[in-house]
Design a protein around this motif. Sequence first.
Motif, mmCIF file in Angstrom:
data_model
loop_
_atom_site.group_PDB
_atom_site.id
_atom_site.type_symbol
_atom_site.label_atom_id
_atom_site.label_comp_id
_atom_site.label_asym_id
_atom_site.label_seq_id
_atom_site.Cartn_x
_atom_site.Cartn_y
_atom_site.Cartn_z
ATOM 1 N N LEU A 141 1.081 -8.756 1.427
ATOM 2 C CA LEU A 141 2.212 -7.884 1.108
ATOM 3 C C LEU A 141 1.830 -6.862 0.038
ATOM 4 O O LEU A 141 2.251 -5.697 0.093
ATOM 5 C CB LEU A 141 3.400 -8.726 0.647
ATOM 6 C CG LEU A 141 4.106 -9.521 1.754
ATOM 7 C CD1 LEU A 141 4.978 -10.624 1.161
ATOM 8 C CD2 LEU A 141 4.959 -8.580 2.609
ATOM 9 N N ALA A 142 1.024 -7.280 -0.950
ATOM 10 C CA ALA A 142 0.571 -6.340 -1.983
ATOM 11 C C ALA A 142 -0.292 -5.247 -1.371
ATOM 12 O O ALA A 142 -0.204 -4.065 -1.763
ATOM 13 C CB ALA A 142 -0.197 -7.091 -3.066
ATOM 14 N N ALA A 143 -1.132 -5.607 -0.394
ATOM 15 C CA ALA A 143 -1.971 -4.609 0.274
ATOM 16 C C ALA A 143 -1.121 -3.619 1.056
ATOM 17 O O ALA A 143 -1.415 -2.410 1.085
ATOM 18 C CB ALA A 143 -2.976 -5.298 1.200
ATOM 19 N N LEU A 144 -0.048 -4.105 1.668
ATOM 20 C CA LEU A 144 0.860 -3.201 2.385
ATOM 21 C C LEU A 144 1.529 -2.238 1.413
ATOM 22 O O LEU A 144 1.685 -1.041 1.705
ATOM 23 C CB LEU A 144 1.913 -4.001 3.145
ATOM 24 C CG LEU A 144 1.442 -4.789 4.372
ATOM 25 C CD1 LEU A 144 2.593 -5.612 4.952
ATOM 26 C CD2 LEU A 144 0.914 -3.833 5.447
ATOM 27 N N SER A 145 1.931 -2.746 0.253
ATOM 28 C CA SER A 145 2.550 -1.874 -0.756
ATOM 29 C C SER A 145 1.558 -0.812 -1.231
ATOM 30 O O SER A 145 1.927 0.370 -1.403
ATOM 31 C CB SER A 145 3.029 -2.708 -1.953
ATOM 32 O OG SER A 145 4.049 -3.602 -1.565
ATOM 33 N N ALA A 146 0.311 -1.193 -1.440
ATOM 34 C CA ALA A 146 -0.694 -0.230 -1.886
ATOM 35 C C ALA A 146 -0.941 0.832 -0.817
ATOM 36 O O ALA A 146 -1.067 2.018 -1.126
ATOM 37 C CB ALA A 146 -1.989 -0.968 -2.219
ATOM 38 N N ARG A 147 -1.033 0.426 0.424
ATOM 39 C CA ARG A 147 -1.249 1.389 1.505
ATOM 40 C C ARG A 147 -0.071 2.341 1.623
ATOM 41 O O ARG A 147 -0.252 3.546 1.836
ATOM 42 C CB ARG A 147 -1.449 0.645 2.819
ATOM 43 C CG ARG A 147 -1.613 1.555 4.026
ATOM 44 C CD ARG A 147 -2.088 0.800 5.236
ATOM 45 N NE ARG A 147 -2.207 1.665 6.393
ATOM 46 C CZ ARG A 147 -2.776 1.312 7.535
ATOM 47 N NH1 ARG A 147 -3.278 0.085 7.675
ATOM 48 N NH2 ARG A 147 -2.843 2.151 8.553
ATOM 49 N N LEU A 148 1.141 1.809 1.438
ATOM 50 C CA LEU A 148 2.337 2.651 1.501
ATOM 51 C C LEU A 148 2.338 3.678 0.381
ATOM 52 O O LEU A 148 2.708 4.850 0.588
ATOM 53 C CB LEU A 148 3.580 1.761 1.408
ATOM 54 C CG LEU A 148 4.945 2.459 1.445
ATOM 55 C CD1 LEU A 148 5.173 3.132 2.795
ATOM 56 C CD2 LEU A 148 6.060 1.455 1.173
ATOM 57 N N ALA A 149 1.918 3.263 -0.821
ATOM 58 C CA ALA A 149 1.963 4.165 -1.979
ATOM 59 C C ALA A 149 0.908 5.255 -1.904
ATOM 60 O O ALA A 149 1.107 6.367 -2.426
ATOM 61 C CB ALA A 149 1.808 3.348 -3.260
ATOM 62 N N THR A 150 -0.217 5.002 -1.258
ATOM 63 C CA THR A 150 -1.328 5.960 -1.275
ATOM 64 C C THR A 150 -1.414 6.843 -0.036
ATOM 65 O O THR A 150 -2.118 7.858 -0.052
ATOM 66 C CB THR A 150 -2.657 5.200 -1.437
ATOM 67 O OG1 THR A 150 -2.800 4.262 -0.357
ATOM 68 C CG2 THR A 150 -2.693 4.458 -2.763
ATOM 69 N N ALA A 151 -0.725 6.493 1.022
ATOM 70 C CA ALA A 151 -0.819 7.278 2.263
ATOM 71 C C ALA A 151 -0.073 8.592 2.114
ATOM 72 O O ALA A 151 0.992 8.658 1.478
ATOM 73 C CB ALA A 151 -0.262 6.477 3.434
ATOM 74 N N ASP A 152 -0.640 9.675 2.700
ATOM 75 C CA ASP A 152 0.103 10.928 2.732
ATOM 76 C C ASP A 152 1.136 10.861 3.855
ATOM 77 O O ASP A 152 1.216 9.892 4.608
ATOM 78 C CB ASP A 152 -0.834 12.120 2.902
ATOM 79 C CG ASP A 152 -1.656 12.043 4.186
ATOM 80 O OD1 ASP A 152 -1.157 11.485 5.194
ATOM 81 O OD2 ASP A 152 -2.799 12.535 4.196
ATOM 82 N N ASP A 153 1.937 11.941 3.971
ATOM 83 C CA ASP A 153 3.047 11.901 4.922
ATOM 84 C C ASP A 153 2.563 11.696 6.354
ATOM 85 O O ASP A 153 3.154 10.910 7.120
ATOM 86 C CB ASP A 153 3.865 13.195 4.833
ATOM 87 C CG ASP A 153 4.674 13.253 3.549
ATOM 88 O OD1 ASP A 153 4.662 12.254 2.803
ATOM 89 O OD2 ASP A 153 5.322 14.298 3.296
ATOM 90 N N ALA A 154 1.517 12.373 6.742
ATOM 91 C CA ALA A 154 1.031 12.246 8.119
ATOM 92 C C ALA A 154 0.513 10.836 8.379
ATOM 93 O O ALA A 154 0.802 10.232 9.426
ATOM 94 C CB ALA A 154 -0.074 13.270 8.374
ATOM 95 N N GLU A 155 -0.262 10.298 7.431
ATOM 96 C CA GLU A 155 -0.768 8.938 7.596
ATOM 97 C C GLU A 155 0.382 7.926 7.636
ATOM 98 O O GLU A 155 0.349 6.955 8.393
ATOM 99 C CB GLU A 155 -1.719 8.594 6.450
ATOM 100 C CG GLU A 155 -3.016 9.400 6.454
ATOM 101 C CD GLU A 155 -3.836 9.155 5.214
ATOM 102 O OE1 GLU A 155 -5.049 9.386 5.250
ATOM 103 O OE2 GLU A 155 -3.253 8.747 4.187
ATOM 104 N N LEU A 156 1.394 8.204 6.811
ATOM 105 C CA LEU A 156 2.525 7.281 6.736
ATOM 106 C C LEU A 156 3.283 7.237 8.061
ATOM 107 O O LEU A 156 3.622 6.163 8.568
ATOM 108 C CB LEU A 156 3.454 7.715 5.597
ATOM 109 C CG LEU A 156 4.538 6.723 5.178
ATOM 110 C CD1 LEU A 156 3.938 5.370 4.846
ATOM 111 C CD2 LEU A 156 5.301 7.274 3.977
ATOM 112 N N ARG A 157 3.524 8.420 8.644
ATOM 113 C CA ARG A 157 4.247 8.456 9.925
ATOM 114 C C ARG A 157 3.437 7.771 11.024
ATOM 115 O O ARG A 157 3.993 7.090 11.886
ATOM 116 C CB ARG A 157 4.547 9.901 10.307
ATOM 117 C CG ARG A 157 5.573 10.566 9.387
ATOM 118 C CD ARG A 157 5.661 12.057 9.613
ATOM 119 N NE ARG A 157 6.094 12.384 10.957
ATOM 120 C CZ ARG A 157 6.199 13.621 11.432
ATOM 121 N NH1 ARG A 157 5.889 14.654 10.638
ATOM 122 N NH2 ARG A 157 6.610 13.842 12.656
#
Length: 860
Positions: free
Chosen positions: A769-785
């Motif tokens: 879950l911590a890794a998911l939070s880190a990925r969410l915080a660092t991804a740009d908008d395109a990566e996030l979508r």
Amino acid sequence: MATPATEPPPPDAPRPAVPSLWDELRGGDGEVRPEWRALIACLEALGPEELALRYEDGRRILREHGVTCFVADAAGERDVPWELDFLPLVLGAAEWREIERGVLQRARLLNGVLADLHGQQRLVRDGLLPAPLLYANPAYLRACQAIQPPGGVYLHTYAVDLARATDGRWWVVSDRTQAPAGLGFTLENRSIVTRILPEAVQALRPRSLREAFRRRREALRRMAPSGAENSVVAILSRGPRSEAYFENAYLARSLGFTLVEGADLTVRDRRVFLKTLEGLRLVEVILRRVADTYCDPLELHGESLLVVPGLVEATRAGRVAVINALGAGLLESPAFLPFLPGLCWHLFEEELRLPSLATWWCGEVREWTYVHEHLDELVLRPAFGSSVHPTFTKDLAAGERERFLTAFHGRPHDFVAQERVVLSLAPTHDAGPQPVTLRVFAIFDGRDYLVLPGGLARLLPQQTMFAAPALLAGRSKDVWVLPDHEPETEVHLIANPAPIAERAASDLPSRMAENLFWLDRYVERLEGALRECRCVVRHLAGELSASRGLALLGLVDRLGLPQPKAAENLEPAARLQAVLLAYLRDEQHPAGIQALIARVRHGAFAVRDRLSADTWRILSRLSFRPPVGAGNLRLVRAAEALNTLVVQLLAFSGLEMESMTRGHGWVFLDLGRRLERGQHVARLVAAGAADAERSPLLLEPLLEIADSVMTYRRRYFAEPQLPGVLDLLLRDPTNRRSLAFQLTASERLAGDLPVRAELGGVADVGARLAALSARLATADDAELRASLNFFTEELGAISDWLTRTFFSHVVSRVSRDEGPTLRHHPHDHVRLPVGCHGGAPLVATDAAAAAAPTAAQLLP
């Protein structure tokens, strides 16, 4: 051949004429009986209008408490509301003393008979009981022969059904020795009648039931074979599909014991353990609410899946006390009734105080001859068991009569004959006098039997009763026993053991934790569907442009909402309205509003012994009526209904956050909500951002569905833009509706999960879950979508891990305070479906639900 203890009337004896019926309220002179006068005076003082309001309050309380009885009949399986007549049945002190003495004597007698029949069987050898009554009786459990229960007490809970004859005398219609039902309903009836008629309670001061329940609780806690204080006491139930599940849950809450089903228990080394979140915890006392025949498929009913393989052996070894004792149901057979007077004299040298209904067992030549000569005057019943399906031969058609007589003549010992019972009449609050029976309870308090000062009165539709009502469904009455002004008998109070703190060990069954987990998931899933529907309704009720209408159609289509063929050629707004109304009206859709409400209610019913009265009151009120009317009126009514449901779910969430103890139950409840909400917001944003051309038109609806419109406006003071919406709904850790908040909350909850060292993975899931939070915080908008589907799948995988780790019990161990660790072959534990009311389990894993609509889509 044994001689029956009661002589049947000689064949040439004249049949007495039936005198006038006994009226519970009025004497033969038409005057109100003395014990009823104070109650009638109170009712007259209140007046009819006030009483009507009080009775409506009583019906409302019954609905709010969710008092129901599960019924399976020709109309199907369903829960029916508990029916309560609000006028109690009043019994005077002198009359009650006679009933009490008779019930006490009868409880001691039946316990002594059970001890003999499961021991040396002298009553059979000495000819006081015919051998076929024991050895031909299916209720005689040979596997339980010579098992000695704690203290030699077989019968801890006893109930007797009484009917008053036309001369005013009470007669026993049947004995209930298996697992007598009605104690919880009796307490609930008293609670409700006391609330709506407090003036009558003050005037009559009926004897309290609470002391008997307190002593009952103390006695059960002291029955642990090891003598340990505060040992685990489990109430064994068949689950939500049993007739008295409300009562079982009610007793579990009232007594403070753990409500379990067969799948929650397992036997290891001739000891019974409860499958809890922390492993196996020793159970030493089981209050069974299941017929003894079905308690162990290894030694009893081989096809039973209700309870615990090995329970008989654990009982035989003296490692667990089962109450009532296995085999106690033997004496529910009506064939024993004619022999009880002789047995009472033989064992106690006393006359039987409460006579039984005239009964002839047809296994004796003399009795069979008498019954055969008076066949059309008597009622015939199976001799073994407590069947409520008697036969009145003169009412049978010619072919049915011939078949019945063939069976009767071929196996006469399988039948008893009884005289018909003409019942007394009791007043009701709304339907005039009705026939009434009385169920009285005796409980063993550790020293002797104690008769509950009251009981459960039953109103029957017919004046003549052919057999005792075994089913609970039907109208009931509270029973008030007036106080006795004679000196009270000494009450032997036994000191309670000092409470021992047991915070380290959990008695939360894994099945209960799973039901709590999925309860909050379905609550969140329902709230998401409601918010999505409400958003569409709001836009339809306003000025909806064609372009936004098309955008909303695309959104609901990607969320899985079916498109009616009749709406394909309509304008966008008209088509959107047709799609929405069709969905709201569809009661059969597996992910419709009605289906989701049913799942929430069923899940709440399965864990109701863990829910507070306020929580149950909210969840039991959930309902939705499809909007009716024409034009915009349907939308207005739909909006009102949707708003009401959303507010009710928010009230439940508030109670969950502010009133629930932060134990393991709450951890799984809230964790289910966080995972479901995280999946919902990820899928919602993915559906809204999928159409690059129309996505700007969907940003405000997305914010509205996620309850974040006001936050966005205060923060940006501008029209919604995609970067701001993505940040608020996905990355913002301060927004309780965002994906980031759900991941952070889930990570914190994962740290509170029970430690299962032999399985591992608790720390791993927190890191995941911590890794998911880190990925969410660092991804740009395109990566996030592009990663939204990944987040959804990961949360589903975590849900599956929780199921495998905590709900399946593939590997088990004993809780730290119960002894050494037990390790077993992985196949020792069998994964069973969740005990969800209605028979269908709550969805067990995200993977298993992949083929069906899932998660928090509008139509998942």
